[in-house]
Motif scaffolding. Structure first.
Motif, PDB file in Angstrom:
ATOM      1  N   PRO A 220      -2.367   6.325   1.037  1.00  0.00           N
ATOM      2  CA  PRO A 220      -1.541   5.754   2.331  1.00  0.00           C
ATOM      3  C   PRO A 220      -0.268   6.216   2.720  1.00  0.00           C
ATOM      4  CG  PRO A 220      -2.665   3.872   0.637  1.00  0.00           C
ATOM      5  CD  PRO A 220      -2.558   5.092  -0.006  1.00  0.00           C
ATOM      6  N   ASP A 221       0.014   6.323   3.908  1.00  0.00           N
ATOM      7  CA  ASP A 221       1.058   6.813   4.483  1.00  0.00           C
ATOM      8  C   ASP A 221       2.193   5.926   4.012  1.00  0.00           C
ATOM      9  OD1 ASP A 221       3.100   8.326   5.855  1.00  0.00           O
ATOM     10  OD2 ASP A 221       3.190   6.689   7.555  1.00  0.00           O
TER      11      ASP A 221
ATOM     12  N   ALA B 155      -5.895   0.677  -1.979  1.00  0.00           N
ATOM     13  CA  ALA B 155      -6.317   1.938  -1.685  1.00  0.00           C
ATOM     14  C   ALA B 155      -5.941   2.983  -2.388  1.00  0.00           C
ATOM     15  CB  ALA B 155      -5.367   2.268  -0.146  1.00  0.00           C
TER      16      ALA B 155
ATOM     17  N   ASP C 235      -2.096  -1.523  -0.088  1.00  0.00           N
ATOM     18  CA  ASP C 235      -1.913  -0.017  -0.549  1.00  0.00           C
ATOM     19  C   ASP C 235      -2.129   0.378  -1.912  1.00  0.00           C
ATOM     20  OD1 ASP C 235      -1.024   0.942   2.065  1.00  0.00           O
ATOM     21  OD2 ASP C 235       0.779   1.414   1.484  1.00  0.00           O
TER      22      ASP C 235
END
Length: 351
Positions: free
Chosen positions: A318-319, A311, A308
């Motif tokens: 990211p969720d 990302a 994450d």
């Protein structure tokens, strides 16, 4: 794919875990390190083959280094605010440790700075990456439990128990930590509740120092402990669900036991770090007929913290990534717990 050049601040024991996690992603290069401990700076610098001019005693110089693309901070609580401030001022992305700050008074100026100069930031609420907790969140979002009425969350460890003769270390120093078990373990409980259920509406808390003195290895004398060994609180969330929380570092038999039990109209879920790849799901198949199943967590829920972070650096969102505002909101709840205990009353939080 491009690699990111990382500046690592704080070279104590946990730094080795972060070094391994960074390496496992394959797109990070640690090119600069910082620590006030000269021995640690030399040892980790040699271990990673860091150039001598990239070994900083002053973390501000590391953050300002134009060769550093992003910062990873693994430090005690009393420097969290200063490191985030320097990163925001430099416009440098970062991953910082929890709790967000030592005390709430350090958090408010950071929010003002972030609102003026926002930068990509991630706070190390690592248990968002426990597969069982991620799958529980997915099932809740899908409505599998129906309306959630209540829940319990606990985080228990044993290393501070009286029988362990744990000496006085920095985690018992109020000037460094701000709080004890509350900031160390309680911040994870708060984050898990926010991750699963949303914001806190109100709470009532109790903090206790179970062992009032600990031996100081440096002097041989006893040091009075001013931070909590145990915390419990009950809370009402914004969606109306009520929860009970407890945390202790004095729970013999608990190595690293962080877990949640969630009670909904359609069943109950249990998730724990003790069994991170499975959930226990209990539901009524018919009135009075219970079915208990152990469910394997699907692979899609097995996401690493540094995946994450990567990302985020790539520009994605990211969720569930614990960002700057998650850290700030967490610190608001910590402060409410402290005030509730001191004033012996229920404290409301702004939503």
């Amino acid at each position: 794919m491009n690699k990111y050049r990382i500046g690592l601040i704080g070279l104590g024991g946990m730094a080795q875990s972060h070094i391994r996690w960074l390496a496992a992603e394959g797109r990070f290069d640690v090119i600069a390190v910082s620590d006030v401990n000269e021995e640690a700076l030399a040892g980790v610098g040699d271990q990673l083959g860091i150039q001598t001019d990239k070994r900083y005693a002053d973390f501000v110089r590391l953050i300002a280094d134009p060769d550093v693309d992003a910062v990873v901070s693994v430090t005690p609580n009393h420097v969290h605010a200063a490191i985030m401030q320097a990163c925001l001022e430099a416009g440098k992305p970062f991953l910082g440790e929890k709790p967000f700050t030592r005390v709430f008074e350090e958090a408010a100026p950071l929010l003002a700075l972030y609102e003026r100069r926002p930068s990509a930031g991630m706070i190390g609420f690592s248990y968002r990456y426990t597969p069982a907790f991620r799958y529980a969140r997915e099932l809740l979002r899908e409505g599998k439990l129906g309306k959630v009425r209540s829940f319990s969350i606990q985080y228990l460890q044993s290393w501070g128990a009286a029988s362990h003769d744990t000496p006085y270390i920095w985690r018992f120093n109020k000037d460094i930590t701000g709080t004890g078990t509350l900031g160390d373990l309680g911040s994870h409980m708060i984050d898990l509740a926010r991750f699963l259920f949303g914001e806190f509406r109100e709470l009532s808390a109790q903090l206790e120092t179970l062992i009032p003195e600990r031996p100081d290895p440096a002097t041989g004398g006893m040091v009075r402990i001013e931070v909590d060994d145990f915390v419990s609180f009950q809370a009402r969330m914004a969606d109306g669900a009520v929860g009970i929380f407890q945390s202790s570092r004095n729970a013999i038999g608990s190595g690293n036991q962080h877990e949640a039990s969630i009670y909904g109209d359609a069943g109950t879920l249990h998730a724990s770090t003790l069994n991170p790849d499975q959930l226990i799901w209990i539901r009524e198949e018919a009135p009075g007929q219970l079915a208990r199943a152990v469910i394997d967590v699907p692979e899609r829920c097995k996401v690493s913290q540094y995946a994450d972070f990567l990302a985020m650096l790539d520009g994605a969102a990211p969720d569930g990534l614990p960002g700057f505002m998650d850290g700030y909101r967490n610190q608001e709840v910590l402060d409410a717990i402290i005030r509730s205990n001191a004033e012996k009353r229920t404290v409301s939080l702004s939503l």
